[in-house]
Motif scaffolding. Structure first.
Motif, PDB file in Angstrom:
ATOM      1  N   PRO A  73     -58.803 -11.873 -27.743  1.00 16.99           N
ATOM      2  CA  PRO A  73     -58.274 -10.358 -27.931  1.00 16.99           C
ATOM      3  C   PRO A  73     -57.978 -10.152 -29.193  1.00 16.99           C
ATOM      4  O   PRO A  73     -58.057  -9.078 -29.449  1.00 16.99           O
ATOM      5  CB  PRO A  73     -57.219 -10.596 -26.756  1.00 16.99           C
ATOM      6  CG  PRO A  73     -56.768 -12.198 -26.911  1.00 16.99           C
ATOM      7  CD  PRO A  73     -57.834 -12.856 -26.967  1.00 16.99           C
ATOM      8  N   SER A  74     -57.303 -11.197 -29.827  1.00 19.37           N
ATOM      9  CA  SER A  74     -56.876 -10.822 -31.476  1.00 19.37           C
ATOM     10  C   SER A  74     -56.660 -12.107 -31.785  1.00 19.37           C
ATOM     11  O   SER A  74     -56.892 -13.077 -31.163  1.00 19.37           O
ATOM     12  CB  SER A  74     -55.775  -9.787 -31.488  1.00 19.37           C
ATOM     13  OG  SER A  74     -54.685 -10.685 -30.697  1.00 19.37           O
ATOM     14  N   LYS A  75     -55.888 -12.435 -33.053  1.00 18.06           N
ATOM     15  CA  LYS A  75     -55.342 -13.667 -33.454  1.00 18.06           C
ATOM     16  C   LYS A  75     -54.382 -14.016 -32.388  1.00 18.06           C
ATOM     17  O   LYS A  75     -53.791 -13.248 -31.713  1.00 18.06           O
ATOM     18  CB  LYS A  75     -54.813 -13.676 -34.880  1.00 18.06           C
ATOM     19  CG  LYS A  75     -53.669 -12.723 -34.885  1.00 18.06           C
ATOM     20  CD  LYS A  75     -53.326 -12.592 -36.424  1.00 18.06           C
ATOM     21  CE  LYS A  75     -52.116 -11.770 -36.629  1.00 18.06           C
ATOM     22  NZ  LYS A  75     -51.684 -11.416 -37.992  1.00 18.06           N
ATOM     23  N   ILE A  76     -54.327 -15.390 -32.125  1.00 15.64           N
ATOM     24  CA  ILE A  76     -53.455 -15.906 -31.231  1.00 15.64           C
ATOM     25  C   ILE A  76     -52.402 -16.823 -31.787  1.00 15.64           C
ATOM     26  O   ILE A  76     -52.488 -17.394 -32.722  1.00 15.64           O
ATOM     27  CB  ILE A  76     -54.381 -16.799 -30.073  1.00 15.64           C
ATOM     28  CG1 ILE A  76     -55.011 -17.957 -30.898  1.00 15.64           C
ATOM     29  CG2 ILE A  76     -55.267 -15.958 -29.392  1.00 15.64           C
ATOM     30  CD1 ILE A  76     -55.661 -19.039 -29.640  1.00 15.64           C
ATOM     31  N   LEU A  77     -51.080 -17.148 -31.106  1.00 19.96           N
ATOM     32  CA  LEU A  77     -50.055 -17.862 -31.557  1.00 19.96           C
ATOM     33  C   LEU A  77     -50.598 -19.290 -31.342  1.00 19.96           C
ATOM     34  O   LEU A  77     -51.466 -19.704 -30.725  1.00 19.96           O
ATOM     35  CB  LEU A  77     -48.860 -17.743 -30.694  1.00 19.96           C
ATOM     36  CG  LEU A  77     -48.357 -16.256 -30.491  1.00 19.96           C
ATOM     37  CD1 LEU A  77     -47.335 -16.113 -29.513  1.00 19.96           C
ATOM     38  CD2 LEU A  77     -47.612 -15.765 -31.781  1.00 19.96           C
ATOM     39  N   HIS A  78     -49.851 -20.020 -32.357  1.00 20.43           N
ATOM     40  CA  HIS A  78     -50.340 -21.591 -32.428  1.00 20.43           C
ATOM     41  C   HIS A  78     -49.641 -22.035 -31.175  1.00 20.43           C
ATOM     42  O   HIS A  78     -48.476 -21.595 -30.973  1.00 20.43           O
ATOM     43  CB  HIS A  78     -49.535 -22.161 -33.502  1.00 20.43           C
ATOM     44  CG  HIS A  78     -50.206 -21.976 -34.803  1.00 20.43           C
ATOM     45  ND1 HIS A  78     -49.907 -20.580 -35.485  1.00 20.43           N
ATOM     46  CD2 HIS A  78     -51.279 -22.556 -35.455  1.00 20.43           C
ATOM     47  CE1 HIS A  78     -50.943 -20.535 -36.577  1.00 20.43           C
ATOM     48  NE2 HIS A  78     -51.377 -21.731 -36.685  1.00 20.43           N
ATOM     49  N   GLY A  79     -50.186 -23.019 -30.393  1.00 20.51           N
ATOM     50  CA  GLY A  79     -49.408 -23.569 -29.241  1.00 20.51           C
ATOM     51  C   GLY A  79     -48.173 -24.105 -29.519  1.00 20.51           C
ATOM     52  O   GLY A  79     -47.275 -24.237 -28.896  1.00 20.51           O
ATOM     53  N   LEU A  80     -48.275 -24.979 -30.703  1.00 31.36           N
ATOM     54  CA  LEU A  80     -47.124 -25.888 -30.943  1.00 31.36           C
ATOM     55  C   LEU A  80     -45.850 -24.714 -31.283  1.00 31.36           C
ATOM     56  O   LEU A  80     -44.675 -25.284 -31.373  1.00 31.36           O
ATOM     57  CB  LEU A  80     -47.594 -26.647 -32.146  1.00 31.36           C
ATOM     58  CG  LEU A  80     -48.223 -27.949 -31.679  1.00 31.36           C
ATOM     59  CD1 LEU A  80     -48.624 -28.786 -33.044  1.00 31.36           C
ATOM     60  CD2 LEU A  80     -47.574 -28.649 -30.636  1.00 31.36           C
ATOM     61  N   TRP A  81     -46.184 -23.699 -31.872  1.00 28.28           N
ATOM     62  CA  TRP A  81     -45.172 -22.538 -32.044  1.00 28.28           C
ATOM     63  C   TRP A  81     -44.527 -22.241 -30.949  1.00 28.28           C
ATOM     64  O   TRP A  81     -43.377 -22.186 -30.852  1.00 28.28           O
ATOM     65  CB  TRP A  81     -45.690 -21.331 -32.930  1.00 28.28           C
ATOM     66  CG  TRP A  81     -44.678 -20.388 -33.082  1.00 28.28           C
ATOM     67  CD1 TRP A  81     -43.691 -20.203 -34.033  1.00 28.28           C
ATOM     68  CD2 TRP A  81     -44.440 -19.183 -32.228  1.00 28.28           C
ATOM     69  NE1 TRP A  81     -42.814 -19.116 -34.046  1.00 28.28           N
ATOM     70  CE2 TRP A  81     -43.373 -18.773 -32.655  1.00 28.28           C
ATOM     71  CE3 TRP A  81     -44.655 -18.817 -30.923  1.00 28.28           C
ATOM     72  CZ2 TRP A  81     -42.716 -17.469 -32.231  1.00 28.28           C
ATOM     73  CZ3 TRP A  81     -44.132 -17.886 -30.303  1.00 28.28           C
ATOM     74  CH2 TRP A  81     -43.191 -17.248 -30.902  1.00 28.28           C
ATOM     75  N   THR A  82     -45.322 -22.164 -29.826  1.00 29.08           N
ATOM     76  CA  THR A  82     -44.764 -21.790 -28.540  1.00 29.08           C
ATOM     77  C   THR A  82     -43.864 -23.075 -27.944  1.00 29.08           C
ATOM     78  O   THR A  82     -42.739 -22.503 -27.503  1.00 29.08           O
ATOM     79  CB  THR A  82     -45.819 -21.432 -27.433  1.00 29.08           C
ATOM     80  OG1 THR A  82     -46.785 -20.410 -28.090  1.00 29.08           O
ATOM     81  CG2 THR A  82     -45.434 -20.962 -26.029  1.00 29.08           C
ATOM     82  N   MET A  83     -44.431 -24.075 -28.165  1.00 27.92           N
ATOM     83  CA  MET A  83     -43.711 -25.228 -27.576  1.00 27.92           C
ATOM     84  C   MET A  83     -42.126 -25.164 -28.537  1.00 27.92           C
ATOM     85  O   MET A  83     -41.334 -25.760 -27.879  1.00 27.92           O
ATOM     86  CB  MET A  83     -44.601 -26.601 -28.089  1.00 27.92           C
ATOM     87  CG  MET A  83     -43.841 -27.828 -27.376  1.00 27.92           C
ATOM     88  SD  MET A  83     -44.815 -29.397 -27.953  1.00 27.92           S
ATOM     89  CE  MET A  83     -43.571 -30.683 -27.156  1.00 27.92           C
ATOM     90  N   ALA A  84     -42.357 -25.020 -29.818  1.00 30.15           N
ATOM     91  CA  ALA A  84     -41.155 -24.977 -30.655  1.00 30.15           C
ATOM     92  C   ALA A  84     -40.157 -23.961 -29.914  1.00 30.15           C
ATOM     93  O   ALA A  84     -38.724 -24.437 -30.085  1.00 30.15           O
ATOM     94  CB  ALA A  84     -41.595 -24.916 -32.000  1.00 30.15           C
ATOM     95  N   GLN A  85     -40.599 -22.909 -29.456  1.00 28.41           N
ATOM     96  CA  GLN A  85     -39.735 -21.881 -28.872  1.00 28.41           C
ATOM     97  C   GLN A  85     -38.882 -22.346 -27.726  1.00 28.41           C
ATOM     98  O   GLN A  85     -37.853 -22.140 -27.325  1.00 28.41           O
ATOM     99  CB  GLN A  85     -40.448 -20.593 -28.754  1.00 28.41           C
ATOM    100  CG  GLN A  85     -41.081 -20.175 -29.738  1.00 28.41           C
ATOM    101  CD  GLN A  85     -39.928 -19.885 -31.082  1.00 28.41           C
ATOM    102  OE1 GLN A  85     -38.775 -19.456 -31.087  1.00 28.41           O
ATOM    103  NE2 GLN A  85     -40.393 -20.668 -32.199  1.00 28.41           N
ATOM    104  N   VAL A  86     -39.707 -23.028 -26.911  1.00 24.86           N
ATOM    105  CA  VAL A  86     -39.351 -23.740 -25.749  1.00 24.86           C
ATOM    106  C   VAL A  86     -38.156 -24.724 -26.101  1.00 24.86           C
ATOM    107  O   VAL A  86     -37.258 -24.855 -25.402  1.00 24.86           O
ATOM    108  CB  VAL A  86     -40.319 -24.542 -24.942  1.00 24.86           C
ATOM    109  CG1 VAL A  86     -39.845 -25.464 -23.655  1.00 24.86           C
ATOM    110  CG2 VAL A  86     -41.415 -23.374 -24.256  1.00 24.86           C
ATOM    111  N   ALA A  87     -38.465 -25.653 -27.197  1.00 27.39           N
ATOM    112  CA  ALA A  87     -37.396 -26.374 -27.645  1.00 27.39           C
ATOM    113  C   ALA A  87     -36.332 -25.823 -27.942  1.00 27.39           C
ATOM    114  O   ALA A  87     -35.089 -26.406 -27.689  1.00 27.39           O
ATOM    115  CB  ALA A  87     -38.028 -27.477 -28.481  1.00 27.39           C
ATOM    116  N   ARG A  88     -36.436 -24.719 -29.002  1.00 29.50           N
ATOM    117  CA  ARG A  88     -35.314 -23.767 -29.354  1.00 29.50           C
ATOM    118  C   ARG A  88     -34.310 -23.454 -28.181  1.00 29.50           C
ATOM    119  O   ARG A  88     -33.262 -23.414 -28.068  1.00 29.50           O
ATOM    120  CB  ARG A  88     -35.708 -22.857 -30.124  1.00 29.50           C
ATOM    121  CG  ARG A  88     -34.785 -21.746 -30.600  1.00 29.50           C
ATOM    122  CD  ARG A  88     -35.636 -20.901 -31.378  1.00 29.50           C
ATOM    123  NE  ARG A  88     -34.676 -19.506 -31.614  1.00 29.50           N
ATOM    124  CZ  ARG A  88     -35.143 -18.460 -31.548  1.00 29.50           C
ATOM    125  NH1 ARG A  88     -36.540 -18.297 -32.021  1.00 29.50           N
ATOM    126  NH2 ARG A  88     -34.478 -17.270 -31.486  1.00 29.50           N
TER     127      ARG A  88
END
Length: 119
Positions: A36-51
């Motif tokens: 759809p457009s540029k996408i988020l890095h999966g590991l960035w998303t995982m980092a937000q879960v950790a945060r």
């Protein structure tokens, strides 16, 4: 916890992670490969879960382990909602099921966070 990644987060994360794949940086390229457009890095998303887990317990040192399954693709400038549910608690540890969702799209599912608890 809700996080809204700004339009530049993929550039900053690319620099921090070394992942300069154009699907994270170039809207036109991402669309050319049916995204759809540029996408988020999966590991960035995982980092937000950790945060989210660390902030809930007041310290990143509380997080003993985290595992996730990446499922969906997230995009910048839309809220990512991280939720957790206590699964068990014993022997100074709490285990949570967690996920990250953006517009009903599960970016992370079957997350499992183990946190050290005191007292």
């Amino acid at each position: 916890m809700t996080v809204t990644p700004d339009r530049y987060v993929t550039y900053r994360y690319a620099g921090a992670s070394g992942d300069f794949n154009p699907i994270h940086l170039d809207d036109e390229f991402a669309r050319s490969v049916d995204l759809p457009s540029k996408i988020l890095h999966g590991l960035w998303t995982m980092a937000q879960v950790a945060r989210a887990q660390s902030e809930a317990f007041g310290s990143p040192l509380a997080l003993k382990s985290l595992s996730v399954q990446f499922r969906g693709m997230g995009v910048p400038e839309k809220d990512v909602v991280i939720t957790s549910k206590l699964k068990s608690q014993a022997d100074g540890e709490a285990v949570f099921d967690c996920e990250a969702v953006q517009d009903k799209n599960k970016l992370v599912r079957r997350g499992r966070a183990v946190l050290r608890i005191s007292g």
